[in-house]
Design a protein around this motif. Structure first.
Motif, PDB file in Angstrom:
ATOM      1  N   ASN A 119       0.805  -1.230   0.000  1.00 38.75           N
ATOM      2  CA  ASN A 119       0.000   0.000   0.000  1.00 38.75           C
ATOM      3  C   ASN A 119       0.832   1.272   0.000  1.00 38.75           C
ATOM      4  O   ASN A 119       0.470   2.255   0.624  1.00 38.75           O
ATOM      5  CB  ASN A 119      -0.933   0.036   1.206  1.00 38.75           C
ATOM      6  CG  ASN A 119      -2.073  -0.926   1.030  1.00 38.75           C
ATOM      7  OD1 ASN A 119      -2.518  -1.155  -0.102  1.00 38.75           O
ATOM      8  ND2 ASN A 119      -2.513  -1.516   2.119  1.00 38.75           N
ATOM      9  N   THR A 177      -9.769   8.522   9.795  1.00 37.18           N
ATOM     10  CA  THR A 177     -10.072   7.770   8.576  1.00 37.18           C
ATOM     11  C   THR A 177     -11.315   8.320   7.884  1.00 37.18           C
ATOM     12  O   THR A 177     -11.362   8.427   6.659  1.00 37.18           O
ATOM     13  CB  THR A 177     -10.310   6.284   8.921  1.00 37.18           C
ATOM     14  OG1 THR A 177      -9.294   5.868   9.821  1.00 37.18           O
ATOM     15  CG2 THR A 177     -10.261   5.428   7.685  1.00 37.18           C
ATOM     16  N   SER A 213     -10.474  11.444   6.084  1.00 33.29           N
ATOM     17  CA  SER A 213      -9.636  11.152   4.934  1.00 33.29           C
ATOM     18  C   SER A 213     -10.458  10.533   3.803  1.00 33.29           C
ATOM     19  O   SER A 213     -10.258  10.853   2.630  1.00 33.29           O
ATOM     20  CB  SER A 213      -8.465  10.276   5.392  1.00 33.29           C
ATOM     21  OG  SER A 213      -8.287   9.185   4.577  1.00 33.29           O
ATOM     22  N   ASN A 214     -11.434   9.687   4.148  1.00 34.90           N
ATOM     23  CA  ASN A 214     -12.290   9.116   3.100  1.00 34.90           C
ATOM     24  C   ASN A 214     -13.155  10.164   2.425  1.00 34.90           C
ATOM     25  O   ASN A 214     -13.550  10.011   1.275  1.00 34.90           O
ATOM     26  CB  ASN A 214     -13.196   8.032   3.693  1.00 34.90           C
ATOM     27  CG  ASN A 214     -12.404   6.774   3.990  1.00 34.90           C
ATOM     28  OD1 ASN A 214     -11.320   6.582   3.445  1.00 34.90           O
ATOM     29  ND2 ASN A 214     -12.925   5.942   4.865  1.00 34.90           N
ATOM     30  N   LYS A 246     -10.771  11.862  -0.212  1.00 30.18           N
ATOM     31  CA  LYS A 246     -10.179  11.013  -1.252  1.00 30.18           C
ATOM     32  C   LYS A 246     -11.008  10.973  -2.540  1.00 30.18           C
ATOM     33  O   LYS A 246     -12.218  10.774  -2.501  1.00 30.18           O
ATOM     34  CB  LYS A 246     -10.014   9.598  -0.709  1.00 30.18           C
ATOM     35  CG  LYS A 246      -8.985   8.841  -1.475  1.00 30.18           C
ATOM     36  CD  LYS A 246      -8.675   7.519  -0.842  1.00 30.18           C
ATOM     37  CE  LYS A 246      -7.625   6.863  -1.712  1.00 30.18           C
ATOM     38  NZ  LYS A 246      -7.298   5.552  -1.334  1.00 30.18           N
ATOM     39  N   LEU A 304      -2.794  11.904   1.469  1.00 28.73           N
ATOM     40  CA  LEU A 304      -3.503  10.934   2.322  1.00 28.73           C
ATOM     41  C   LEU A 304      -2.727   9.641   2.515  1.00 28.73           C
ATOM     42  O   LEU A 304      -2.932   8.946   3.505  1.00 28.73           O
ATOM     43  CB  LEU A 304      -4.888  10.634   1.741  1.00 28.73           C
ATOM     44  CG  LEU A 304      -5.839  11.830   1.722  1.00 28.73           C
ATOM     45  CD1 LEU A 304      -7.141  11.458   1.052  1.00 28.73           C
ATOM     46  CD2 LEU A 304      -6.111  12.352   3.126  1.00 28.73           C
ATOM     47  N   GLN A 305      -1.852   9.323   1.561  1.00 31.31           N
ATOM     48  CA  GLN A 305      -1.099   8.058   1.702  1.00 31.31           C
ATOM     49  C   GLN A 305      -0.335   7.947   3.013  1.00 31.31           C
ATOM     50  O   GLN A 305      -0.472   6.943   3.704  1.00 31.31           O
ATOM     51  CB  GLN A 305      -0.144   7.875   0.510  1.00 31.31           C
ATOM     52  CG  GLN A 305      -0.772   7.054  -0.591  1.00 31.31           C
ATOM     53  CD  GLN A 305       0.256   6.223  -1.352  1.00 31.31           C
ATOM     54  OE1 GLN A 305       1.213   5.729  -0.786  1.00 31.31           O
ATOM     55  NE2 GLN A 305       0.048   6.077  -2.652  1.00 31.31           N
ATOM     56  N   ASN A 314      -3.013   7.560   5.937  1.00 30.86           N
ATOM     57  CA  ASN A 314      -3.696   6.273   5.993  1.00 30.86           C
ATOM     58  C   ASN A 314      -2.770   5.151   6.432  1.00 30.86           C
ATOM     59  O   ASN A 314      -3.144   4.320   7.257  1.00 30.86           O
ATOM     60  CB  ASN A 314      -4.310   5.941   4.631  1.00 30.86           C
ATOM     61  CG  ASN A 314      -5.478   6.862   4.319  1.00 30.86           C
ATOM     62  OD1 ASN A 314      -6.039   7.473   5.221  1.00 30.86           O
ATOM     63  ND2 ASN A 314      -5.819   6.979   3.059  1.00 30.86           N
ATOM     64  N   SER A 315      -1.565   5.149   5.888  1.00 27.78           N
ATOM     65  CA  SER A 315      -0.661   4.065   6.271  1.00 27.78           C
ATOM     66  C   SER A 315      -0.269   4.192   7.740  1.00 27.78           C
ATOM     67  O   SER A 315      -0.150   3.211   8.448  1.00 27.78           O
ATOM     68  CB  SER A 315       0.580   4.067   5.383  1.00 27.78           C
ATOM     69  OG  SER A 315       1.335   5.210   5.617  1.00 27.78           O
ATOM     70  N   ASP A 318      -3.237   2.978   9.791  1.00 32.29           N
ATOM     71  CA  ASP A 318      -3.317   1.516   9.697  1.00 32.29           C
ATOM     72  C   ASP A 318      -2.345   0.852  10.653  1.00 32.29           C
ATOM     73  O   ASP A 318      -2.666  -0.139  11.308  1.00 32.29           O
ATOM     74  CB  ASP A 318      -2.983   1.059   8.271  1.00 32.29           C
ATOM     75  CG  ASP A 318      -4.180   1.210   7.365  1.00 32.29           C
ATOM     76  OD1 ASP A 318      -5.286   1.425   7.901  1.00 32.29           O
ATOM     77  OD2 ASP A 318      -4.019   1.125   6.133  1.00 32.29           O
TER      78      ASP A 318
END
Lengths: 413, 194
Positions: A312, A380, A383-384, A387, A399-400, A403-404, A407
């Motif tokens: 990812n 999250t 961020s959604n 996106k 956002l990468q 999000n990572s 996670d």
């Protein structure tokens, strides 16, 4: 075991570290421009076919196959010119390869530009150099002037290469914002379609490629596709410059074969992580617009587009940032997000408002002692909501890392 | 705030260098012949009718040729020269970070504080620079010499932390080197007391 280092003979950029000279004579002694006249007698179609076989992919971040992009370029006519634009607006945090190419190996780029322009039937090339790279812009101009004096193709006015200096804006590295900037406007990305290859600079067909990509085109065509395919690993041919910075003992720009294991890159070529591999906390593999890797992921990952997307994240520009346990990961994430907040062009509200909101939310959450699942869920959710709702890929890049990071935090909360 | 009131307040600023610069920008700007010639050359890079493309380059040139910043009157001159509306010039100046719409000190110092430089201690360098420079008002130090700005990645990640002074890169900085740099620049100045 395969050796991923590149010997001097096989290097595309023989003077990347600046220990040799940069001028046209120096470039010629390293074999530069020797095949040029032969190449310029070939059919552009042949060159494009050879490029297709090479599987060359863009080195500026998105990794789009170069020959596919080029194959959409219509023929130019008298009243409808075509343009080639070289993207030298290097701004991705953790990346400084283009700066060193322009500074130490400008003729490799110019040779690539000539061959690319010939293949595409282009008469005008603009190199968009980042505003801060004043020295590099001057160096490149000197190199262009040298080439103009010596090379018939430039002397006869078949091709003009111009430098256009930027003025400090990260978003202008986005290809359509870059075109707006060349037109003398503020750098707001355009909606697509129409794609630049149909309607680009001044409304005419335009190809935009990164400095490294265009330099590699020159090398592939002059040295042959078989040479290129002998390097790298299957499906990931050739070489790539990696910029390794952060908590490593020997930060540097280095040209290596594609597909090199990330651990080998750091341990063997960059003196290892400060305090040893066990002191590693995380790695950002491709500039800050890519997701972070945990140490165990970093051990399995190779520097190739496919391998990194399995985790990812992405290869982006090849700017590897190593973060040891001595650095504060939270502080780094916040700094990255502050960057995106500041550099958003403000055109699309989800990006302009959303990233600022996200920034505040992350700051607030990370300062809390008892960071809970609810906090991560909230991040999250925001961020959604951002996106995929904007014109350009800026928000995807922003956002990468978030999000990572979230996670990976989930496992600890 | 009404613009006139703002200008008067700025003239009253404790920082006399700032006030002087604002005051001297009230004049009408004019190009010299060689400067005009240079601008004509820049224009030839772009197709006919696309003079606006030269805007960024001309603004860089204007900023470097005059007082290192772009007051409204200078923007007016640029707009006139390229035959475009003033608003096109103003929006470009406000969008790009390298253009200054307010006066800056003689030395414009950028400190990269992004990840790679941060991990190598850029915050202590920023601190050392601020300490060495002393009191600042309207972004300019009271001696009129320095403007310090935190910057985004300046493309020197492998040789961080980096400090850029008027476009010149100083790589692998340490707090000691940073203080020494400021001291050196201060020493370079002709003493105002004779």
């Amino acid at each position: 075991m395969k050796d991923f280092s590149v010997n001097t003979q096989n290097k595309v950029f023989k003077n990347l570290d600046g220990t040799l000279g940069w001028s046209i004579e120096d470039h010629k002694t390293r074999g530069g421009y020797s095949e040029l006249s032969k190449v310029l007698k070939r059919k552009p179609q042949d060159i494009l076919e050879e490029l297709t076989k090479s599987n060359l992919r863009g080195k500026g971040g998105a990794g789009f196959p170069t020959a596919v992009k080029w194959s959409h370029m219509p023929n130019s006519t008298e009243d409808k010119p075509n343009y080639l634009v070289c993207n030298a607006d290097e701004g991705e945090p953790g990346t400084c390869k283009d700066r060193y190419i322009m500074r130490n190996d400008p003729h490799v780029l110019i040779e690539g530009l000539i061959i690319s322009a010939f293949c595409l039937g282009v008469k005008t090339v603009y190199i968009y150099v980042r505003g801060e790279y004043q020295f590099e812009a001057e160096r490149l101009q000197q190199a262009i002037d040298q080439a103009k004096e010596e090379l018939d193709y430039l002397k006869n006015g078949k091709l003009d290469i111009f430098i256009h200096r930027g003025a400090g804006s990260y978003i202008c590295g986005e290809e359509t914002a870059l075109l707006e900037s060349i037109e003398g406007k503020i750098g707001l990305p355009r909606t697509r379609p129409p794609f630049p290859v149909k309607m680009g600079l001044y409304g005419y067909p335009t190809i935009i490629n990164n400095v490294e990509t265009l330099s590699q085109v020159g090398a592939i065509i002059t040295r042959g596709v078989n040479w290129w395919k002998s390097l790298g690993s299957p499906n990931h041919n050739g070489t790539k410059i990696f910029t390794i910075s952060g908590d490593v003992n020997n930060p540097q720009n280095i040209e290596l074969q594609m597909g090199i294991p990330l651990k080998e890159l750091i341990e063997k070529h960059c003196g290892g992580v400060k305090g040893g591999w066990n002191n590693l906390q995380a790695i950002i593999p491709g500039g800050t617009s890519s997701g972070i890797l945990t140490p165990s992921e970093a051990e399995q990952a190779n520097m190739s587009f496919e391998s990194l997307s399995q985790f990812n994240t992405s290869m982006g520009t090849g700017g590897v940032i190593v973060i040891s346990k001595d650095s504060d990961l939270k502080e780094i994430l916040l700094r990255i997000m502050e960057f995106y907040r500041k550099e958003s062009c403000g055109q699309c509200p989800p990006c302009r408002e959303g990233i600022a909101w996200l920034c505040d939310e992350i700051k607030h959450s990370l300062e809390k002692e008892d960071l809970g699942m609810a906090d991560l869920e909230r991040i999250t959710t925001i961020s959604n909501k951002i996106k995929g709702k904007t014109i350009c890929a800026f928000t995807d890049g922003a956002l990468q890392p978030v999000n990572s990071f979230v996670d990976k935090l989930r496992d600890f909360v | 705030m009404n613009i006139k009131v703002k200008i008067i307040n700025e003239l009253d600023s404790k920082n006399k260098y700032y006030a002087e610069k604002i005051k001297s920008s009230q004049k009408k700007y004019k190009w010299t012949e060689p400067q005009l010639k240079h601008i004509e050359e820049v224009k030839t890079k772009y197709p006919e009718g696309k003079e606006q493309s030269a805007l960024l380059e001309v603004l860089h040139f204007a900023q470097d040729s005059f007082d290192s910043w772009l007051p409204v009157n200078l923007m007016k001159l640029v707009a006139q020269t390229l035959n475009i509306p003033l608003i096109r010039v103003e929006e470009v100046v406000s969008f790009y970070t390298m253009f200054h719409s307010e006066p800056i000190g003689k030395y414009y110092i950028q400190v990269c504080t992004h990840c790679s430089c941060m991990m190598n201690g850029s915050s202590s360098i920023l601190q050392a620079l601020n300490d060495a420079v002393g009191e600042v008002q309207n972004r300019i130090s009271l001696d009129g010499l320095f403007t310090i700005q935190e910057a985004e990645c300046l493309g020197a990640c492998v040789k961080g932390p980096v400090v850029v002074v008027n476009g010149e890169y100083h790589e692998k900085m340490t707090p000691e080197k940073a203080s020494a740099l400021i001291k050196e620049l201060k020493m370079l100045q002709p003493s105002s007391r004779g």
